[in-house]
Design an enzyme around this catalytic site. Structure first.
Site, PDB file in Angstrom:
ATOM      1  N   GLU B  65       0.809  -1.227   0.000  1.00  0.00           N
ATOM      2  CA  GLU B  65       0.000   0.000   0.000  1.00  0.00           C
ATOM      3  C   GLU B  65       0.837   1.269   0.000  1.00  0.00           C
ATOM      4  O   GLU B  65       0.481   2.251  -0.671  1.00  0.00           O
ATOM      5  CB  GLU B  65      -0.931   0.015   1.216  1.00  0.00           C
ATOM      6  CG  GLU B  65      -2.081  -0.987   1.149  1.00  0.00           C
ATOM      7  CD  GLU B  65      -1.730  -2.362   1.709  1.00  0.00           C
ATOM      8  OE1 GLU B  65      -0.526  -2.668   1.885  1.00  0.00           O
ATOM      9  OE2 GLU B  65      -2.670  -3.131   1.972  1.00  0.00           O
ATOM     10  N   HIS B 134     -10.062  -3.300  11.906  1.00  0.00           N
ATOM     11  CA  HIS B 134     -10.867  -3.277  10.677  1.00  0.00           C
ATOM     12  C   HIS B 134     -12.104  -2.392  10.818  1.00  0.00           C
ATOM     13  O   HIS B 134     -13.117  -2.628  10.163  1.00  0.00           O
ATOM     14  CB  HIS B 134     -11.310  -4.696  10.296  1.00  0.00           C
ATOM     15  CG  HIS B 134     -10.244  -5.504   9.614  1.00  0.00           C
ATOM     16  ND1 HIS B 134      -9.127  -5.965  10.264  1.00  0.00           N
ATOM     17  CD2 HIS B 134     -10.118  -5.921   8.335  1.00  0.00           C
ATOM     18  CE1 HIS B 134      -8.368  -6.654   9.417  1.00  0.00           C
ATOM     19  NE2 HIS B 134      -8.945  -6.634   8.237  1.00  0.00           N
TER      20      HIS B 134
HETATM   21  C1  LIG Z   1      -2.092  -4.046   5.080  1.00  0.00           C
HETATM   22  C2  LIG Z   1      -3.277  -4.853   4.685  1.00  0.00           C
HETATM   23  N1  LIG Z   1      -3.703  -4.775   3.413  1.00  0.00           N
HETATM   24  C3  LIG Z   1      -4.755  -5.505   3.018  1.00  0.00           C
HETATM   25  C4  LIG Z   1      -5.402  -6.321   3.893  1.00  0.00           C
HETATM   26  C5  LIG Z   1      -6.564  -7.165   3.428  1.00  0.00           C
HETATM   27  N2  LIG Z   1      -6.129  -8.551   3.378  1.00  0.00           N
HETATM   28  C6  LIG Z   1      -6.415  -9.390   4.376  1.00  0.00           C
HETATM   29  S1  LIG Z   1      -5.754 -10.887   4.126  1.00  0.00           S
HETATM   30  C7  LIG Z   1      -5.084 -10.443   2.664  1.00  0.00           C
HETATM   31  C8  LIG Z   1      -4.297 -11.426   1.847  1.00  0.00           C
HETATM   32  C9  LIG Z   1      -3.072 -11.876   2.516  1.00  0.00           C
HETATM   33  O1  LIG Z   1      -2.527 -12.939   1.811  1.00  0.00           O
HETATM   34  P1  LIG Z   1      -1.337 -13.804   2.373  1.00  0.00           P
HETATM   35  O2  LIG Z   1      -0.332 -12.924   3.035  1.00  0.00           O
HETATM   36  O3  LIG Z   1      -0.861 -14.648   1.265  1.00  0.00           O
HETATM   37  O4  LIG Z   1      -1.983 -14.674   3.532  1.00  0.00           O
HETATM   38  P2  LIG Z   1      -3.112 -15.813   3.433  1.00  0.00           P
HETATM   39  O5  LIG Z   1      -4.408 -15.137   3.684  1.00  0.00           O
HETATM   40  O6  LIG Z   1      -3.032 -16.456   2.117  1.00  0.00           O
HETATM   41  O7  LIG Z   1      -2.799 -16.729   4.564  1.00  0.00           O
HETATM   42  C10 LIG Z   1      -5.395  -9.125   2.378  1.00  0.00           C
HETATM   43  C11 LIG Z   1      -4.997  -8.428   1.150  1.00  0.00           C
HETATM   44  C12 LIG Z   1      -4.949  -6.341   5.222  1.00  0.00           C
HETATM   45  N3  LIG Z   1      -5.554  -7.086   6.164  1.00  0.00           N
HETATM   46  N4  LIG Z   1      -3.878  -5.615   5.585  1.00  0.00           N
END
Ligand SMILES: Cc1ncc(C[n+]2csc(CCOP(=O)(O)OP(=O)(O)O)c2C)c(N)n1
Ligand SMILES: [Mg+2]
Lengths: 321, 354
Positions: B65, B134
């Site tokens: 971001e 959130h």
């Molecule tokens: C800084 C931030 N940006 C966006 C989000 C929204 N978000 C929550 S989980 C996620 C995906 C994360 O993917 P990954 O790190 O691969 O973990 P996984 O869920 O696959 O275990 C996103 C974009 C967030 N929680 N925090």
């Protein structure tokens, strides 16, 4: 999974119990979910449990783990309280955060579980801070921090690896690469989808990739890294390629969403580490473990259901220390 | 000649339509951010845009971001008009350096020679365990900084007009949505129109108390006004819509007339919008106006996940009405509407008046 002859019986027993327990806890959470008793966004680790189990198997009391919103497996594998987790899901006063954290933010200080954080990547530097303190204490303690593939795209991931390498911090970065960040595949997020280990190495953090879901290979890698760290060696990274069986958030499967086909998941389901480690046990032994796990979960659910709700004044407690 | 039935749209669809119409009108507009192109399409708010405009103009990003905000700023300075999307306002904290140190200041510190026509969309979450990370309404942090515009539309009509105005604006605009507003409906004209910076809305007329409601608190305040009407108190509810620039004159005139100003923020009170609005009215009206002031907002705590605690974290129509009653009838016994009638505004389908 390479089941080599030297995996002793009680080891398989211990690992199977840990795996089965986490799997069933999350399945039960998913079942309860439709009753609306759990009003919390649940990010289930079903299919990925073996990473937490294998890494935590080389950790000891006094070591720490940290993770993301998807941390039930890590929490339980490190010894976090199951009744405390279940009551937290229910928003009860007896929950591991007294109803203030929910599924995404869980902690068990006594068990060495740092609070999990739902802002992607935010747990990574915090874990390095625990490692800084561990290094200062000089007692050979280590920190393992679990993160997703998506978290490796945040700036603080690179910044933390650089710092951890610079200061030789005893922190193991465990990247659970399930190929997706929510619904976005790695290929839409990285020019070199396979490059996570190379990036770590370039920053001075030795890295190992385990791409076949083999619990024992992950554990071997973790054991050798952790052993080195306890003797003053610096950070390391394990990239464990895994697959998330359920939807990103919520209790269901989502192969009808169009972003990934069931056929992609099937080989992972066939190689299910829970079943494969279970197969190392005698059927009777396995059945007994299963029964014990069910009894423990039933008790945790009962505890959560019967626990008191937090009193309104609790809202204002703990804003400041 | 009978006037045609107004077209009723949901907030999310009005928002989507605004971006669609602007993308159609101006090829320099593009939409990017985590998950804008997946099948859930940011709760439907970007649905269809990828199919219509292609992956050059509608694309997801790495989870980066901070850097992506810088990319948006650079693209904007170079002549494009980015709409950068975040599914929660909490994640704007990762964008803060770029937004505050570059976007807000570029035009000024570089002597008026560059512009940053950037829209930063984000959504505030609430309930179902959204919890501390959130659910935050951080608008007060952004209105603090000169050079950023901030808007928080509370209904389908305004979200469309505000989005079109934000995209056409030559300044960075922090565009604040609310998850619980997404399914609320109101009359939305089909043609493109703007609800421009500094526009506010008087939602209900009343003589006894002026209630300012920010973001979805505007909806909750309207519901509170309905509860108050049943006990003979009329409230003038004002939705400021734009928080920067803020239409303080409309609030001032109303507060002078009613003699009472109650500001309900969708955020914390300390150092925030409610403090700003009360201070601005108090300064402009002076002590001789005799206006009585009160404020409500999030409890001064992080947001808990347990529903039993969260219930006490947010103002709701019942607590707003009770507070207004206490201001209007201080000599009378305290009055609190029944829990049933005080159900959150989003649970009662709201269609106007607009
Ligand atoms: C800084 C931030 N940006 C966006 C989000 C929204 N978000 C929550 S989980 C996620 C995906 C994360 O993917 P990954 O790190 O691969 O973990 P996984 O869920 O696959 O275990 C996103 C974009 C967030 N929680 N925090
Ligand atoms: Mg992932």
């Amino acid at each position: 999974m390479s089941v080599n002859g030297n995996i002793v019986e009680d080891e398989a027993h211990r690992l199977y119990r840990a795996l089965r327990r986490i799997r069933r806890v999350e399945e039960v959470i998913a079942e309860i979910y439709s009753s609306d008793k759990i009003k919390s966004p649940v990010h289930l680790a079903i299919g990925q449990e073996h990473v937490s189990v294998s890494v935590c198997d080389c950790l000891e009391d006094g070591d720490w783990v940290g993770g993301s919103y998807r941390s039930h497996a890590m929490y339980l594998a490190k010894g976090g309280s199951l009744p405390g987790l279940m009551a937290e899901m229910y928003g009860k006063d007896t929950g591991c955060c007294r109803g203030k954290g929910g599924s995404m933010h869980i902690i068990d200080v006594a068990a060495g579980v740092m609070g999990s954080s739902a802002v992607v990547g935010s747990q990574v530097p915090v874990a390095a801070g625990y490692a800084l303190a561990a290094k200062r204490a000089g007692e050979g303690r280590v920190v393992a921090v679990f993160l997703g593939d998506g978290a490796t795209e945040e700036g603080c991931f690179y910044e933390t690896l650089n710092f951890a390498a610079l200061h030789s911090l005893p922190v193991l970065f465990v990247c659970e690469n399930n190929g997706y960040a929510i619904h976005e595949p790695l290929a839409k997020r990285r020019a070199r989808p396979g490059g996570i280990c190379a990036v770590a190495e370039a920053l001075g953090v030795p890295a190992t990739r385990v791409d076949d879901g083999d619990l024992f290979r992950i554990r071997d890698a973790a054991t050798s890294f952790v052993t080195r760290m306890r003797q003053g060696g610096g950070p390391a990274l394990i990239e464990a390629v895994v697959y998330r069986w359920r939807e990103h958030v919520g209790p269901n499967e989502d192969y009808d969403g169009g972003y990934r086909p069931l056929s992609e998941a099937l080989p992972w389901m066939e190689a299910d580490p829970v079943a494969r480690v279970g197969a190392l046990l005698d059927a009777d032994v396995r059945r007994k473990v299963n029964e014990e796990v069910e009894a423990e979960i039933t008790e945790a659910v009962r505890f959560a259901e019967e626990s008191p709700v937090p009193r309104p004044e609790e809202l204002y407690a703990n804003v400041f220390a | 000649m009978s006037s045609p039935e107004p077209r009723v749209l949901r907030y999310v669809d009005a928002l989507r339509e605004a971006v669609d119409q602007e993308m159609e009108r101006d090829p320099s507009v593009f939409v990017f951010g985590l998950d804008v192109d997946d099948h859930k399409s940011i709760q439907g708010s970007t649905a269809g845009l990828l199919a219509r405009y292609g992956a050059d103009r509608v694309f997801t990003t790495p989870l980066s971001e901070d850097a992506m905000t810088g990319v948006a700023i650079g693209a904007a300075m170079a002549g494009l008009r980015p709409v950068h999307v975040h599914i929660r306002m909490d994640f704007l904290l990762l964008c803060m350096n770029q937004l505050v140190n570059i976007a807000a200041k570029a035009h000024y510190m570089w002597g008026g020679q560059v512009k940053v026509p950037l829209v930063v969309r984000s959504m505030i979450g609430k309930s179902w365990g959204q919890g501390a990370q959130h659910s935050q309404g951080l608008h007060g942090m952004f209105t603090h900084v000169p050079g950023l515009k901030v808007v928080a539309p509370s209904n389908a009509h305004d979200v469309k007009g505000c989005m079109i105005a934000a995209i056409r604006d030559d300044n960075p605009v922090v565009f604040m949505e609310h998850r619980l507003l997404y399914n609320t409906e109101s009359a939305v004209p089909a043609h493109p129109y703007t609800v421009g910076p500094g526009e506010s809305r008087v939602c209900t007329r009343g003589d006894d108390v002026t209630i300012v409601g920010i973001s979805n608190m505007a909806q909750e305040a309207i519901r509170a006004a309905e509860l108050l009407r049943e006990v003979g108190v009329t409230a003038e509810v004002i939705d400021p819509i734009w928080l920067m620039p803020l239409d303080i004159d409309t609030i001032l005139a109303s507060a002078r007339r009613t003699g009472r100003l109650l500001v309900i923020d969708n955020g914390w009170m300390a150092g925030g919008l409610s403090a700003e609005i009360v201070a601005a009215v108090a300064e402009a009206a002076g002590p001789s106006a005799g206006i009585k002031f009160a404020r409500m907002g999030f409890a001064p705590t992080p947001c808990p996940t347990s529903p039993w605690l969260e219930d006490h974290f947010y103002p709701n129509p019942g607590s707003i009405a009770a507070r207004a009653w206490a201001m209007v009838r201080p000599e009378r016994e305290r009055w609190v509407p029944s829990a049933e009638s005080a159900k959150l505004a989003y649970q009662v389908q709201f269609k106007g008046p607009f």
